[in-house]
Design an enzyme around this catalytic site. Sequence first.
Site, PDB file in Angstrom:
ATOM      1  N   TYR A   1     -11.851   7.642 -14.818  1.00  0.00           N
ATOM      2  CA  TYR A   1     -11.669   6.148 -14.111  1.00  0.00           C
ATOM      3  C   TYR A   1     -12.362   5.211 -15.000  1.00  0.00           C
ATOM      4  O   TYR A   1     -11.896   4.035 -15.062  1.00  0.00           O
ATOM      5  CB  TYR A   1     -12.749   6.366 -12.821  1.00  0.00           C
ATOM      6  CG  TYR A   1     -12.583   5.029 -11.865  1.00  0.00           C
ATOM      7  CD1 TYR A   1     -11.386   4.946 -11.250  1.00  0.00           C
ATOM      8  CD2 TYR A   1     -13.823   4.417 -11.839  1.00  0.00           C
ATOM      9  CE1 TYR A   1     -11.495   3.907 -10.437  1.00  0.00           C
ATOM     10  CE2 TYR A   1     -13.824   3.168 -10.955  1.00  0.00           C
ATOM     11  CZ  TYR A   1     -12.612   3.009 -10.392  1.00  0.00           C
ATOM     12  OH  TYR A   1     -12.725   1.874  -9.561  1.00  0.00           O
TER      13      TYR A   1
ATOM     14  N   VAL B   1       2.460   2.243  -7.075  1.00  0.00           N
ATOM     15  CA  VAL B   1       2.400   1.555  -8.632  1.00  0.00           C
ATOM     16  C   VAL B   1       2.866   2.334  -9.587  1.00  0.00           C
ATOM     17  O   VAL B   1       3.143   1.995 -10.780  1.00  0.00           O
ATOM     18  CB  VAL B   1       1.134   0.785  -8.827  1.00  0.00           C
ATOM     19  CG1 VAL B   1       1.002  -0.376  -7.932  1.00  0.00           C
ATOM     20  CG2 VAL B   1      -0.040   1.744  -8.778  1.00  0.00           C
TER      21      VAL B   1
ATOM     22  N   ASP C   1       0.943  -0.993   0.019  1.00  0.00           N
ATOM     23  CA  ASP C   1      -0.131  -0.039  -0.073  1.00  0.00           C
ATOM     24  C   ASP C   1       1.071   1.211  -0.158  1.00  0.00           C
ATOM     25  O   ASP C   1       2.002   1.129   0.125  1.00  0.00           O
ATOM     26  CB  ASP C   1      -0.843  -0.016   1.093  1.00  0.00           C
ATOM     27  CG  ASP C   1      -2.276   0.683   0.909  1.00  0.00           C
ATOM     28  OD1 ASP C   1      -3.240   0.249   0.921  1.00  0.00           O
ATOM     29  OD2 ASP C   1      -2.172   2.025   1.004  1.00  0.00           O
TER      30      ASP C   1
ATOM     31  N   LYS D   1     -10.339   1.851 -16.367  1.00  0.00           N
ATOM     32  CA  LYS D   1     -10.918   0.474 -16.191  1.00  0.00           C
ATOM     33  C   LYS D   1     -11.183  -0.024 -17.416  1.00  0.00           C
ATOM     34  O   LYS D   1     -10.930  -1.344 -17.541  1.00  0.00           O
ATOM     35  CB  LYS D   1     -12.291   0.528 -15.436  1.00  0.00           C
ATOM     36  CG  LYS D   1     -12.016   0.985 -13.614  1.00  0.00           C
ATOM     37  CD  LYS D   1     -10.931   0.120 -13.153  1.00  0.00           C
ATOM     38  CE  LYS D   1     -10.719   0.413 -11.487  1.00  0.00           C
ATOM     39  NZ  LYS D   1      -9.718  -0.569 -10.594  1.00  0.00           N
TER      40      LYS D   1
ATOM     41  N   ASN E   1      -4.943  -4.746  -7.101  1.00  0.00           N
ATOM     42  CA  ASN E   1      -6.134  -3.935  -6.724  1.00  0.00           C
ATOM     43  C   ASN E   1      -5.664  -2.363  -6.835  1.00  0.00           C
ATOM     44  O   ASN E   1      -6.880  -1.811  -6.503  1.00  0.00           O
ATOM     45  CB  ASN E   1      -6.281  -4.692  -5.246  1.00  0.00           C
ATOM     46  CG  ASN E   1      -7.500  -3.732  -4.806  1.00  0.00           C
ATOM     47  OD1 ASN E   1      -8.785  -4.100  -5.064  1.00  0.00           O
ATOM     48  ND2 ASN E   1      -7.147  -3.194  -3.689  1.00  0.00           N
TER      49      ASN E   1
END
Length: 276
Positions: free
Chosen positions: A184, A93, A64, A188, A118
Site C-alpha cells: 500500500y 479501475v 464504485d 501511494k 479516490n
Amino acid sequence: MTGVSRTSSGGGPAEVPPTPPYVPGHGLLAERTVVVTAAAGAGIGAAVVRRCLEEGARAVVLSDTHSRRLAEATEALGAEFGTERVASLVCDVTREADVAALIDAAERFGGVSVMINNAGLGGTASIVDMTDEQWSKVLDVTLNGTFRCVRAAARRMIERGTRGVIVNNASVVGWRAQEGQAHYAAAKAGVMALTRCAAIDVAAHGIRVNAVAPSLAMHPFLEKVTSADLLAELRGREAFGRAAAPWEVANVMVFLASDYSSYLTGEVVSVSSQHP
C-alpha cells in the site's frame, strides 16, 4: 462529538478537541462536472461527492465496484440534490474499458471538468509473507487504477480544449513507514510521483493535477477491517488525538478542485495532524 480525556505531555489529563462544525458550501465548484471513483459507502469518496454537490457542481458522476451500494447512494443523493445532478456507473479501475465508459458518462453533463481519483485497495501483510498476488492486486487498483483515470480524464480534457483539474488520493504512508503496509505504501508513493509528473505533462493544456495525503480518516469500513488496538495507536499519533472525519479530507479535495488553488499543480497536500 464531545472532547474526551487523554494524557498530556506533562502526565495529566488533556482534552481531545472535538470535531469542528461541518462547513457549509460556498459555490466553489459552480458549473463544473465532477467524476469521483470509489464513491459509494461512507468513506472519503462518498464525502467528496456530497461536498461537490454542496459546492454547486453542475453534476457529479460517481462510480464504485459495488453495484447495490452505488445504486443506493445515487438514489439518496438524487432525492436530496436533484436527479438531474447525480449519475453513476459501476467502474472497476483495473479495467481500461470501464474507465473509458466512466469518462464518457460525464459527457451528458458537458464533459468531465474535475476528476477525483479516490479508488484504492489496502491490506496488511509482512513483506516476508506477502505473495505476488497480494502485491500486484494492491498496486493494480491503487496505482495503476489512478494512472488509468488520470490518463483518460486528461485525454478528454485536452480533446475538448477545456481547463480541468485532477485530484488524486494518496496517503501519508507514501512518506512514512507502517508495519505490514509495504504494498500500500509503495502504491501511494507511486500516486505521489504520478501526480507530480502528470502535472508537468499536462500543464501546457491548462490542466492541474494535485493530490491529498490523509493520515487517518475514520469511517465504518475502516473500523471493520482494522483492529481496535491499531486504531487506538494511530489516533494516539495525531496531534488532535482523533481521526479526521471523511468530510475534512473532502474539504481539501474541493479546495484543490476549485479556483482557490489555481496556482497549485504537482503538489501533494498532507491532510494530517500526525506527529513523530
